[in-house]
Scaffold this motif. Sequence first.
Motif, short mmCIF file in Angstrom:
data_model
loop_
_atom_site.label_atom_id
_atom_site.label_comp_id
_atom_site.label_asym_id
_atom_site.label_seq_id
_atom_site.Cartn_x
_atom_site.Cartn_y
_atom_site.Cartn_z
N UNK A 425 3.85 -1.73 -6.68
CA UNK A 425 4.14 -2.92 -5.87
C UNK A 425 3.76 -2.66 -4.41
N UNK A 426 3.93 -1.43 -3.94
CA UNK A 426 3.50 -1.07 -2.58
C UNK A 426 2.00 -1.24 -2.46
N UNK A 427 1.28 -0.80 -3.47
CA UNK A 427 -0.19 -0.94 -3.48
C UNK A 427 -0.57 -2.41 -3.51
N UNK A 428 0.12 -3.19 -4.35
CA UNK A 428 -0.16 -4.63 -4.42
C UNK A 428 0.05 -5.29 -3.06
N UNK A 429 1.12 -4.89 -2.36
CA UNK A 429 1.41 -5.46 -1.04
C UNK A 429 0.30 -5.13 -0.06
N UNK A 430 -0.18 -3.89 -0.09
CA UNK A 430 -1.24 -3.50 0.85
C UNK A 430 -2.56 -4.21 0.54
N UNK A 431 -2.84 -4.42 -0.76
CA UNK A 431 -4.08 -5.10 -1.16
C UNK A 431 -4.07 -6.58 -0.79
N UNK A 432 -2.89 -7.15 -0.60
CA UNK A 432 -2.78 -8.57 -0.25
C UNK A 432 -2.59 -8.78 1.25
N UNK A 433 -2.98 -7.75 2.05
CA UNK A 433 -3.03 -7.94 3.49
C UNK A 433 -1.84 -7.47 4.27
N UNK A 434 -0.97 -6.66 3.67
CA UNK A 434 0.20 -6.17 4.38
C UNK A 434 0.03 -4.69 4.75
N UNK A 435 0.66 -4.30 5.87
CA UNK A 435 0.72 -2.89 6.24
C UNK A 435 2.02 -2.33 5.68
N UNK A 436 1.92 -1.28 4.86
CA UNK A 436 3.08 -0.71 4.17
C UNK A 436 3.33 0.71 4.66
N UNK A 437 4.56 0.96 5.10
CA UNK A 437 4.99 2.32 5.44
C UNK A 437 5.90 2.80 4.31
N UNK A 438 5.74 4.06 3.91
CA UNK A 438 6.60 4.59 2.83
C UNK A 438 6.76 6.09 3.00
N UNK A 439 7.78 6.64 2.34
CA UNK A 439 7.99 8.09 2.38
C UNK A 439 7.86 8.68 0.98
N UNK A 440 7.53 9.97 0.98
CA UNK A 440 7.46 10.77 -0.24
C UNK A 440 8.10 12.12 0.04
N UNK A 441 8.42 12.84 -1.01
CA UNK A 441 8.91 14.20 -0.86
C UNK A 441 7.86 15.16 -1.40
#
Length: 590
Positions: A425-441
Amino acid sequence: MSNLELEIDPSQLKNRKIGRILTKLGKLTREQVHAALQARDSDGANAKKKIGEVMLEMGLVTADDISVALAGQRGFRFKRLSGIVIPQETLRALTSEAANVMRIIPLEINPQEKTITVALGSLANFQSIDNLRMNMFAGYEVTVVVSPMADIEEIIKREYSRKTDTVDLFSEVNRSEAVKNLQGRGDSIDVASLEDAASDNSVVRLVTNMLAQAIANGASDIHLEPFEDEFKMRYRIDGVLYEMKNQPKEIAMSIVSRVKILAKLDIAERRLPQDGRISYSLSSDKEPIDLRVAVLPTMYGESVVLRVLDRSAVQLELDRIGLREDELAKMRLIINKPNGIVLVTGPTGSGKTTTLYAALRELNQVDTKILTAEDPVEYDIDGMIQCQVNLEQELTFARLLRSFLRQDPDIILVGEIRDLETAQISIQASLTGHLVFATLHTNDAPSSILRLLDLGVESFLLTATIEAIVAQRLVRRICTKCKTEFVPAEEHLMELSLRTADIQGRKLYRGSGCENCTKSGYKGRMAIFEIMLLDDELRDLVMQQASTAVLQRESRKRGMRTLRESGLLALYEGQTTIDEIVRETISSGD
């Protein structure tokens, strides 16, 4: 000074204008009030002054007269403290830390009737009274009088010059009848007994002292841990746990119950985990400090961890989180992308949230809509719509993200990508024109690619969406009060794969240990970063599912500074030590 101010009911003066109060107290005539008003309004230099200041300058009243009037305006009496004797048992109702920070003195206390009178040195500090009512003297009727700050300071200097001895407070708790009443009763303890123990003055003072001491020492977490034969209290300061003197296990329940009451949790529930929050106000000139409370049932009782969320101690500006000049330029380039995914990676407690908040604060403009999904929301930021994950209500990161896409956002923050659904869903959001910030471990920036591939994300989706990956760690700073130069041994240098020739002409430092740093040699922490920008060549390598080592090597060719290299720069600048760099960058490669 006349005693007239003590003879008039303050309720008759509340919310009235200063001039009217001084007239009622017989300090001024109406004509004098009008003259002061005219002087203020006719002189441009006085236009911004308060009427009380003008009256003082004109010699119409004294500073004490103004203090009396201001107290009356808020509905309080004014009381001088010089020459009065306050019983020691009354003074002990407030800890040294609380008295010194809040500038408050207890004057009278009646435990039977649950009443206490306190003297406040400044009306600007009235928020401290709310803290007393909600935390330290919950259930007490608190009466406030206003006293000259000089009187307050004199009593604090005389009576509270010695810091409250935590050992003495523990002794008081151990002697408490209400606390003893809980011993040996197992699961048969009723709620009333728990409430009595949690409200006992010795327990209240100990918990208040514990919170004040933790905040004063810059602790990020407070651990309350019951074991078979003892009860431990530990503070995490600059990422390291420090243990206080262990106590008998019998006092654990009363202290835990006190914390649960402050966090508005169910003290009768001792078999299930609970989460809550405490808002703790030290003084009105500082923002309230939030403490996130997590209670966990164990074999020997409830273990509690309080996370100290002190916004005033956290730098939430991008240029103040420790980025070097070139790193700051890269970060600003990254976060101003129109779309794509920006990942911040590192272990728990490495400062990822602070970095993300700092970035969002910089982007938080009136024409930008920002939505965040967090677990939990740590800091409330004006202008951002922040949502908290709630697994009990099945409100997951993925579910929140789906809803976000219908809210017309510009920027989205995902607290953590934990599973394939959230990643997709994060990828989908970025592909539809949004800037997405996220964290990983993950250990470093390049290994984040492998982590997402392991989750099941297709490599072509990663190349189409990921703009940058930022890895970070927090290392302890050398205490500036006891910082001393030293020459490390050869074997010490070898831990960083260095030789004596590599540090030729450089000075290395360490802390010898002093009162300022509680003998640790360190005071505070700083961040070190590894910033990986994806270009077309790196995207091709991701498509080919190249190894982490290959990605790291190619990223370094393009100017990426690894965590180890960033740490070495901090070492050479005399900010941290070899031990810290070894401890925090052991897995990041050279």
